[in-house]
Design a protein around this motif. Structure first.
Motif, PDB file in Angstrom:
ATOM      1  N   ARG A  86       0.857  -1.182   0.000  1.00  0.00           N
ATOM      2  CA  ARG A  86       0.000   0.000   0.000  1.00  0.00           C
ATOM      3  C   ARG A  86       0.892   1.230   0.000  1.00  0.00           C
ATOM      4  O   ARG A  86       1.785   1.353   0.837  1.00  0.00           O
ATOM      5  CB  ARG A  86      -0.939   0.023   1.197  1.00  0.00           C
ATOM      6  CG  ARG A  86      -1.936   1.165   1.079  1.00  0.00           C
ATOM      7  CD  ARG A  86      -3.267   0.911   1.739  1.00  0.00           C
ATOM      8  NE  ARG A  86      -3.112   0.593   3.129  1.00  0.00           N
ATOM      9  CZ  ARG A  86      -3.905  -0.262   3.774  1.00  0.00           C
ATOM     10  NH1 ARG A  86      -4.880  -0.872   3.141  1.00  0.00           N
ATOM     11  NH2 ARG A  86      -3.711  -0.486   5.039  1.00  0.00           N
TER      12      ARG A  86
ATOM     13  N   MET B  22       1.193   5.434   0.040  1.00  0.00           N
ATOM     14  CA  MET B  22       0.400   6.492   0.665  1.00  0.00           C
ATOM     15  C   MET B  22       1.006   7.861   0.456  1.00  0.00           C
ATOM     16  O   MET B  22       2.224   8.010   0.411  1.00  0.00           O
ATOM     17  CB  MET B  22       0.311   6.226   2.177  1.00  0.00           C
ATOM     18  CG  MET B  22      -0.525   5.003   2.485  1.00  0.00           C
ATOM     19  SD  MET B  22      -0.159   4.238   4.067  1.00  0.00           S
ATOM     20  CE  MET B  22       1.175   3.134   3.692  1.00  0.00           C
TER      21      MET B  22
ATOM     22  N   TYR C  73       0.442  11.752   2.231  1.00  0.00           N
ATOM     23  CA  TYR C  73      -0.221  12.646   3.173  1.00  0.00           C
ATOM     24  C   TYR C  73       0.191  14.057   2.783  1.00  0.00           C
ATOM     25  O   TYR C  73       1.378  14.386   2.841  1.00  0.00           O
ATOM     26  CB  TYR C  73       0.247  12.379   4.610  1.00  0.00           C
ATOM     27  CG  TYR C  73       0.030  10.958   5.084  1.00  0.00           C
ATOM     28  CD1 TYR C  73       0.924   9.940   4.757  1.00  0.00           C
ATOM     29  CD2 TYR C  73      -1.062  10.638   5.871  1.00  0.00           C
ATOM     30  CE1 TYR C  73       0.736   8.639   5.199  1.00  0.00           C
ATOM     31  CE2 TYR C  73      -1.270   9.335   6.335  1.00  0.00           C
ATOM     32  CZ  TYR C  73      -0.355   8.340   5.980  1.00  0.00           C
ATOM     33  OH  TYR C  73      -0.546   7.060   6.423  1.00  0.00           O
TER      34      TYR C  73
ATOM     35  N   HIS D 112      -5.227   3.181  14.772  1.00  0.00           N
ATOM     36  CA  HIS D 112      -5.781   1.856  14.429  1.00  0.00           C
ATOM     37  C   HIS D 112      -4.735   0.790  14.701  1.00  0.00           C
ATOM     38  O   HIS D 112      -3.555   1.103  14.855  1.00  0.00           O
ATOM     39  CB  HIS D 112      -6.168   1.812  12.938  1.00  0.00           C
ATOM     40  CG  HIS D 112      -4.975   1.936  12.026  1.00  0.00           C
ATOM     41  ND1 HIS D 112      -4.368   3.148  11.748  1.00  0.00           N
ATOM     42  CD2 HIS D 112      -4.245   1.005  11.365  1.00  0.00           C
ATOM     43  CE1 HIS D 112      -3.343   2.961  10.950  1.00  0.00           C
ATOM     44  NE2 HIS D 112      -3.228   1.660  10.702  1.00  0.00           N
TER      45      HIS D 112
ATOM     46  N   ASP E 221      -3.264  -2.699  12.759  1.00  0.00           N
ATOM     47  CA  ASP E 221      -3.344  -3.321  11.435  1.00  0.00           C
ATOM     48  C   ASP E 221      -4.087  -4.646  11.564  1.00  0.00           C
ATOM     49  O   ASP E 221      -4.093  -5.269  12.624  1.00  0.00           O
ATOM     50  CB  ASP E 221      -1.942  -3.504  10.843  1.00  0.00           C
ATOM     51  CG  ASP E 221      -1.375  -2.173  10.359  1.00  0.00           C
ATOM     52  OD1 ASP E 221      -2.119  -1.178  10.328  1.00  0.00           O
ATOM     53  OD2 ASP E 221      -0.178  -2.140  10.013  1.00  0.00           O
TER      54      ASP E 221
ATOM     55  N   HIS F   5      -1.439   2.674  16.181  1.00  0.00           N
ATOM     56  CA  HIS F   5      -0.553   3.671  15.587  1.00  0.00           C
ATOM     57  C   HIS F   5      -1.386   4.630  14.748  1.00  0.00           C
ATOM     58  O   HIS F   5      -2.542   4.350  14.437  1.00  0.00           O
ATOM     59  CB  HIS F   5       0.550   2.992  14.755  1.00  0.00           C
ATOM     60  CG  HIS F   5       0.042   2.049  13.706  1.00  0.00           C
ATOM     61  ND1 HIS F   5      -0.479   0.809  14.006  1.00  0.00           N
ATOM     62  CD2 HIS F   5      -0.059   2.174  12.361  1.00  0.00           C
ATOM     63  CE1 HIS F   5      -0.852   0.210  12.895  1.00  0.00           C
ATOM     64  NE2 HIS F   5      -0.625   1.020  11.878  1.00  0.00           N
TER      65      HIS F   5
ATOM     66  N   ARG G  34       4.161  13.827   2.830  1.00  0.00           N
ATOM     67  CA  ARG G  34       4.814  12.618   3.318  1.00  0.00           C
ATOM     68  C   ARG G  34       4.401  11.470   2.410  1.00  0.00           C
ATOM     69  O   ARG G  34       3.209  11.257   2.169  1.00  0.00           O
ATOM     70  CB  ARG G  34       4.397  12.335   4.752  1.00  0.00           C
ATOM     71  CG  ARG G  34       4.926  11.036   5.315  1.00  0.00           C
ATOM     72  CD  ARG G  34       4.683  10.944   6.830  1.00  0.00           C
ATOM     73  NE  ARG G  34       5.278   9.736   7.364  1.00  0.00           N
ATOM     74  CZ  ARG G  34       4.622   8.577   7.485  1.00  0.00           C
ATOM     75  NH1 ARG G  34       3.358   8.484   7.136  1.00  0.00           N
ATOM     76  NH2 ARG G  34       5.240   7.514   7.966  1.00  0.00           N
TER      77      ARG G  34
ATOM     78  N   SER H  93       4.644   7.360   2.114  1.00  0.00           N
ATOM     79  CA  SER H  93       5.035   6.159   2.847  1.00  0.00           C
ATOM     80  C   SER H  93       4.521   4.933   2.110  1.00  0.00           C
ATOM     81  O   SER H  93       3.636   5.035   1.256  1.00  0.00           O
ATOM     82  CB  SER H  93       4.518   6.194   4.287  1.00  0.00           C
ATOM     83  OG  SER H  93       3.120   6.125   4.302  1.00  0.00           O
TER      84      SER H  93
HETATM   85  O1  LIG Z   1       1.933   5.986   6.712  1.00  0.00           O
HETATM   86  C1  LIG Z   1       2.340   5.253   7.620  1.00  0.00           C
HETATM   87  O2  LIG Z   1       3.509   5.287   8.007  1.00  0.00           O
HETATM   88  C2  LIG Z   1       1.394   4.318   8.332  1.00  0.00           C
HETATM   89  C3  LIG Z   1       0.298   3.759   7.475  1.00  0.00           C
HETATM   90  C4  LIG Z   1      -0.547   2.747   8.182  1.00  0.00           C
HETATM   91  O3  LIG Z   1      -0.564   2.673   9.374  1.00  0.00           O
HETATM   92  C5  LIG Z   1      -1.368   1.777   7.411  1.00  0.00           C
HETATM   93  O4  LIG Z   1      -1.476   1.909   6.195  1.00  0.00           O
HETATM   94  O5  LIG Z   1      -1.929   0.853   8.033  1.00  0.00           O
END
Ligand SMILES: O=C(O)CCC(=O)C(=O)O
Ligand SMILES: [Fe+2]
Length: 314
Positions: free
Chosen positions: A168, A170, A172, A187, A189, A244, A254, A256
């Motif tokens: 995944r 991401m 932000y 949440h 995982d 987290h 950001r 990730s």
């Molecule tokens: O962006 C992040 O570092 C965490 C993402 C996250 O917790 C997730 O996708 O479950």
């Protein structure tokens, strides 16, 4: 809830070619992994099999993907909830993500690539696939250490064969303020093991068992490894699955990326008998991960901080 700003996760280095099952090096790493996962449910890992340059070019590809027009990104739809394009949510306005199923397999990645770039983008497919395949070796090492650490290595083949890899990616957006804004809600995982990396913009926070938030920042050559609820259930609570979230400030976006090992649909997650006894009564009834996700993504499931317990807690 205090702020645990000083807390520093253990950093474990998995780069040594001598790190092989059966060696003393392996056994001492296994002990360190088990200890970190019992206490925090996560740790920082170095793993040079994924070269820093590959990680950089992969993050470059992720940036290229999110720069596509929204209409194009919406073409990534998935049968599984939250595996396609996710974004434009009022609750988390800074957040966008895209799931890539079976990211370690070139043809699977490339079929997504061609829905996004009709002329193709082999560089994108290669970066994503090669990164995922190499990083999946770290996932496998850690899972092997966990099963050995709990004395249930006889389930190793079954366990390894019961999962797929989802990557995944991401973005932000920077909130353009100096105050901190929510990037992604707190949440746990739902999968087996998650391995995260990011660009230079900080934001990931993890909660200790005592409820203190601390920031967990992988460096350019490291990853954050974390336990998900499915593994928590399978090991019957022996390891911690941490809450987290992502908190953002400043102007920069950001990026990730998380590699998630995920139980295959139809595979029933059931704690081995060896891990259930008087001292450790069974925590969860056997469940199918995909069925559980269906509950998790309902309104009730999303509101529930203990969704797995509500769904199949004993
Ligand atoms: O962006 C992040 O570092 C965490 C993402 C996250 O917790 C997730 O996708 O479950
Ligand atoms: Fe997460």
């Amino acid at each position: 809830m205090g702020s645990g700003a000083d807390l520093k996760l253990p950093v474990l280095d998995f780069s040594s070619p001598q790190l092989k099952p059966g060696t003393a090096e392996w056994t001492s790493m296994r002990d360190a992994v088990m200890q970190a996962l019992e206490i925090y449910g996560c740790f920082e890992a170095r793993f040079e099999k994924v070269p820093v340059e590959l990680q950089k070019s992969m993050l470059g590809s992720v940036e290229e993907l999110f720069d596509l027009p929204l209409q194009t990104k919406l073409r990534n739809v998935s049968k599984k909830p939250f595996h396609g394009y996710v974004g434009q949510y009022p609750m988390v306005p800074l957040y966008e993500s895209m799931g890539i199923d079976d990211a370690d397999m070139y043809e699977k990645v490339d079929s997504l690539t061609t829905t996004l770039w009709s002329e193709g983008n082999p560089n994108f497919s290669k970066n994503i696939q090669s990164f995922s395949e190499k990083l999946s070796e770290l996932d496998k090492m850690i899972r092997r250490m966990i099963l050995e650490g709990l004395g249930v290595e006889k389930y190793l083949d079954e366990h390894m064969n019961s999962t797929n890899y989802l990557l995944r990616v991401m973005r932000y957006a920077g909130p353009q303020t100096t105050d901190t804004k929510l990037g992604l809600n707190s949440h746990t995982d739902k999968n087996i093991v998650t391995i995260l990396c990011q660009n230079e913009v900080e934001g990931l926070e993890v909660q200790t068992k005592d409820g203190e938030w601390f920031s967990a920042q992988p460096s350019p050559n490291s990853f954050i490894v974390m336990i998900g609820d499915s593994l928590y259930a399978w090991v019957n609570g022996r390891l911690h699955s941490p809450y987290h979230r992502v908190m953002m400030s400043g102007n920069k976006a950001r990026y990730s990326v998380g590699l998630f090992s995920i139980p295959k649909g139809g595979y029933v997650i059931k704690a081995p008998d060896e891990l259930v006894d008087q001292e450790h009564p069974l925590l969860f009834k056997p469940f199918d991960h995909v069925e559980f996700l269906r509950f998790y993504y309902t309104e009730a499931g999303q509101r529930d901080q203990f969704a797995l317990k509500t769904y199949c807690g004993v």
